[in-house]
Design an enzyme around this catalytic site. Structure first.
Site, PDB file in Angstrom:
ATOM      1  N   TYR A 160      -8.522   5.866  11.474  1.00  0.00           N
ATOM      2  CA  TYR A 160      -7.811   5.677  10.199  1.00  0.00           C
ATOM      3  C   TYR A 160      -8.598   6.307   9.045  1.00  0.00           C
ATOM      4  O   TYR A 160      -8.030   6.969   8.173  1.00  0.00           O
ATOM      5  CB  TYR A 160      -7.630   4.174   9.999  1.00  0.00           C
ATOM      6  CG  TYR A 160      -6.798   3.745   8.815  1.00  0.00           C
ATOM      7  CD1 TYR A 160      -5.409   3.821   8.843  1.00  0.00           C
ATOM      8  CD2 TYR A 160      -7.396   3.201   7.677  1.00  0.00           C
ATOM      9  CE1 TYR A 160      -4.641   3.386   7.769  1.00  0.00           C
ATOM     10  CE2 TYR A 160      -6.645   2.766   6.601  1.00  0.00           C
ATOM     11  CZ  TYR A 160      -5.273   2.851   6.650  1.00  0.00           C
ATOM     12  OH  TYR A 160      -4.509   2.411   5.590  1.00  0.00           O
ATOM     13  N   ALA A 161      -9.923   6.104   9.043  1.00  0.00           N
ATOM     14  CA  ALA A 161     -10.763   6.672   7.979  1.00  0.00           C
ATOM     15  C   ALA A 161     -10.690   8.193   7.999  1.00  0.00           C
ATOM     16  O   ALA A 161     -10.609   8.845   6.946  1.00  0.00           O
ATOM     17  CB  ALA A 161     -12.208   6.198   8.142  1.00  0.00           C
ATOM     18  N   LYS A 164      -7.287   9.223   6.618  1.00  0.00           N
ATOM     19  CA  LYS A 164      -7.138   8.999   5.175  1.00  0.00           C
ATOM     20  C   LYS A 164      -8.048   9.908   4.362  1.00  0.00           C
ATOM     21  O   LYS A 164      -7.728  10.272   3.226  1.00  0.00           O
ATOM     22  CB  LYS A 164      -7.376   7.522   4.839  1.00  0.00           C
ATOM     23  CG  LYS A 164      -6.327   6.576   5.437  1.00  0.00           C
ATOM     24  CD  LYS A 164      -4.900   6.946   5.024  1.00  0.00           C
ATOM     25  CE  LYS A 164      -3.889   5.853   5.361  1.00  0.00           C
ATOM     26  NZ  LYS A 164      -2.500   6.268   5.042  1.00  0.00           N
TER      27      LYS A 164
HETATM   28  P1  NAD Z   1       3.295  -1.576   6.540  1.00  0.00           P
HETATM   29  O1  NAD Z   1       2.832  -1.650   7.950  1.00  0.00           O
HETATM   30  O2  NAD Z   1       3.730  -2.809   5.842  1.00  0.00           O
HETATM   31  O3  NAD Z   1       4.484  -0.506   6.421  1.00  0.00           O
HETATM   32  C1  NAD Z   1       4.413   0.760   7.029  1.00  0.00           C
HETATM   33  C2  NAD Z   1       5.815   1.293   7.266  1.00  0.00           C
HETATM   34  O4  NAD Z   1       5.679   2.599   7.881  1.00  0.00           O
HETATM   35  C3  NAD Z   1       6.664   0.432   8.220  1.00  0.00           C
HETATM   36  O5  NAD Z   1       7.938   0.204   7.662  1.00  0.00           O
HETATM   37  C4  NAD Z   1       6.736   1.267   9.485  1.00  0.00           C
HETATM   38  O6  NAD Z   1       7.926   1.071  10.236  1.00  0.00           O
HETATM   39  C5  NAD Z   1       6.647   2.683   8.916  1.00  0.00           C
HETATM   40  N1  NAD Z   1       6.230   3.670   9.917  1.00  0.00           N
HETATM   41  C6  NAD Z   1       5.187   3.582  10.789  1.00  0.00           C
HETATM   42  N2  NAD Z   1       5.149   4.672  11.590  1.00  0.00           N
HETATM   43  C7  NAD Z   1       6.180   5.471  11.206  1.00  0.00           C
HETATM   44  C8  NAD Z   1       6.682   6.731  11.660  1.00  0.00           C
HETATM   45  N3  NAD Z   1       6.107   7.398  12.667  1.00  0.00           N
HETATM   46  N4  NAD Z   1       7.767   7.252  11.039  1.00  0.00           N
HETATM   47  C9  NAD Z   1       8.370   6.585  10.029  1.00  0.00           C
HETATM   48  N5  NAD Z   1       7.953   5.391   9.568  1.00  0.00           N
HETATM   49  C10 NAD Z   1       6.865   4.839  10.145  1.00  0.00           C
HETATM   50  O7  NAD Z   1       2.097  -0.857   5.754  1.00  0.00           O
HETATM   51  P2  NAD Z   1       1.640  -0.905   4.209  1.00  0.00           P
HETATM   52  O8  NAD Z   1       0.509  -1.852   4.123  1.00  0.00           O
HETATM   53  O9  NAD Z   1       2.813  -1.033   3.303  1.00  0.00           O
HETATM   54  O10 NAD Z   1       1.006   0.557   4.093  1.00  0.00           O
HETATM   55  C11 NAD Z   1       1.711   1.675   3.560  1.00  0.00           C
HETATM   56  C12 NAD Z   1       0.759   2.846   3.432  1.00  0.00           C
HETATM   57  O11 NAD Z   1      -0.345   2.488   2.590  1.00  0.00           O
HETATM   58  C13 NAD Z   1       0.131   3.293   4.761  1.00  0.00           C
HETATM   59  O12 NAD Z   1      -0.037   4.685   4.765  1.00  0.00           O
HETATM   60  C14 NAD Z   1      -1.216   2.613   4.740  1.00  0.00           C
HETATM   61  O13 NAD Z   1      -2.145   3.257   5.557  1.00  0.00           O
HETATM   62  C15 NAD Z   1      -1.562   2.722   3.257  1.00  0.00           C
HETATM   63  N6  NAD Z   1      -2.560   1.757   2.805  1.00  0.00           N
HETATM   64  C16 NAD Z   1      -2.337   0.410   2.917  1.00  0.00           C
HETATM   65  C17 NAD Z   1      -3.302  -0.474   2.478  1.00  0.00           C
HETATM   66  C18 NAD Z   1      -3.131  -1.957   2.549  1.00  0.00           C
HETATM   67  O14 NAD Z   1      -4.118  -2.680   2.264  1.00  0.00           O
HETATM   68  N7  NAD Z   1      -1.977  -2.492   2.918  1.00  0.00           N
HETATM   69  C19 NAD Z   1      -4.503   0.026   1.929  1.00  0.00           C
HETATM   70  C20 NAD Z   1      -4.691   1.395   1.847  1.00  0.00           C
HETATM   71  C21 NAD Z   1      -3.704   2.265   2.278  1.00  0.00           C
END
Ligand code: NAD
Length: 258
Positions: A160-161, A164
Site C-alpha cells: 500500500y505504501a 500511495k
Molecule cells: P472504502 O473501503 O470505504 O471504499 C473504497 C471503495 O473503492 C469501495 O466502494 C470499493 O468497492 C471500491 N473499489 C475497490 N476496488 C475497486 C475496483 N477495482 N474498481 C472500482 N472500485 C473499487 O475506502 P476509503 O477509506 O473510503 O478509502 C478511499 C480512498 O482513500 C482509497 O484510495 C484509500 O486508500 C484512501 N485513503 C483512505 C484512508 C483512510 O484512513 N480511510 C487514508 C488514506 C488514504
C-alpha cells in the site's frame, strides 16, 4: 457554493467512504457526478441518495453510477466513453478506489502485492489516460488522486505504501505533461479517516473501531481522527478553479501528525 456548476466529474470507488463523501460534495457544488465502483448496487444506492439530497438539487448537481473495475483497461475505456457520450464532457477525475491487503513483508504473498498495486496505482494510470483524451481536447481538466500518509512508510503496508508513494510520483509527472493543456493534477494524502477501510484495519489488529480510533487520536495533534467529509472538502478545492495555479502537489490531511 456553486464552484462546479455544469461540470462533469468521475469519482472512482464512490459507493462508500471518502469516495461517497466526495461525490456528495462535488454534486452539492453543482457537478454531475458519475460514481464508478466494483459494487454496482451500492454505487446506485449512493447515487440515488445524493440525487435526492436537497442541497445538491439547489446547486443543480446530481449523481449517476456505473459498474466498473478500475483495474480493467477495457472496462475503464468503455465506461469513460459512455460518460462522455452521455454528458458531453469529463472535467474532473477523482482517483479514489483503493484497497488494503496488509501483512509484514515475509508473509505478504504475490497476489496481495499485485492486487494492491493494481487497485491503488495502476487504476489511476488507466483512468487518467482515459480521461486526458477528453480533457486535452477541451483544454480543461482536474485530476485528483488519493495518496496516503502511509506513502511515508507504515509497518505491514509495503504494498500500500509503495502504491500511495507511486501516486505522488504519477501526480508530479502528469502535472508536467498535462499542464500545457490547462489540466491540473494534484493528490491528497489522508491520515486516519473513519471509514470501512480503517474499521477493517482495527479488526485485523484485534481492536474495535472505537478503540483503534482512540489510540490514533491520542497521537494526533488535533486530538481526533478525520472524517470523509474533511477529505472531500480538500478534493473539492482541487476540483475547482480556486486551485487554478496549483498543480503537481500532494496535500497531507492528517490532523497535523508529523
Ligand atoms: P472504502 O473501503 O470505504 O471504499 C473504497 C471503495 O473503492 C469501495 O466502494 C470499493 O468497492 C471500491 N473499489 C475497490 N476496488 C475497486 C475496483 N477495482 N474498481 C472500482 N472500485 C473499487 O475506502 P476509503 O477509506 O473510503 O478509502 C478511499 C480512498 O482513500 C482509497 O484510495 C484509500 O486508500 C484512501 N485513503 C483512505 C484512508 C483512510 O484512513 N480511510 C487514508 C488514506 C488514504
Amino acid at each position: 457554493m456553486n464552484r462546479l456548476k455544469n461540470k462533469t466529474a468521475i469519482v472512482t470507488g464512490g459507493a462508500q467512504g471518502i469516495g461517497a463523501a466526495t461525490a456528495l460534495r462535488l454534486a452539492a457544488e453543482g457537478a454531475t457526478v458519475a460514481i464508478l465502483d466494483l459494487n454496482a448496487e451500492r454505487a446506485a444506492a449512493t447515487a440515488a441518495e445524493i440525487s435526492s439530497d436537497a442541497a445538491v438539487g439547489a446547486a443543480g448537481g446530481s449523481a449517476v453510477s456505473a459498474a466498473c473495475d478500475v483495474t480493467s483497461e477495457d472496462q475503464v475505456a468503455e465506461v469513460f466513453g459512455q460518460i462522455f457520450a452521455d454528458h458531453g464532457r469529463i472535467d474532473i477525475l477523482v482517483n479514489n478506489a483503493g484497497i488494503t491487503r496488509d501483512n509484514m513483508l515475509f508473509k505478504m504473498d504475490r497476489p496481495d502485492w499485485d492486487s494492491v498495486l493494481a487497485t491503488n496505482l495502476t487504476s489511476a494510470y488507466l483512468c487518467a489516460k482515459a480521461a486526458q483524451k477528453f480533457m486535452v481536447q477541451a483544454r480543461y481538466g482536474k485530476i485528483v488522486s488519493l495518496s496516503s500518509r502511509s506513502a511515508l512508510g507504515n509497518r505491514g503496508q509495503a504494498n500500500y505504501a509503495a502504491a500511495k508513494a507511486g501516486i505522488q510520483g504519477l501526480t508530479a509527472t502528469l502535472a508536467l505533461e498535462l499542464g500545457p493543456f490547462n489540466i491540473n493534477v494534484n493528490a491528497v494524502a489522508p491520515g486516519y479517516i473513519a471509514t470501512a477501510m480503517t474499521a477493517a484495519t482495527a479488526g485485523r489488529v484485534g481492536s474495535t473501531p472505537e478503540e483503534h480510533q482512540k489510540s490514533v487520536a491520542e497521537r494526533t495533534p488535533l486530538g481526533r481522527v478525520g472524517e470523509p467529509e474533511e477529505v472531500a472538502a480538500a478534493i473539492a478545492f482541487f476540483a475547482s478553479d480556486d486551485s487554478s495555479y496549483v498543480s503537481g502537489q500532494t496535500l497531507y490531511i492528517n490532523g497535523g501528525a508529523r
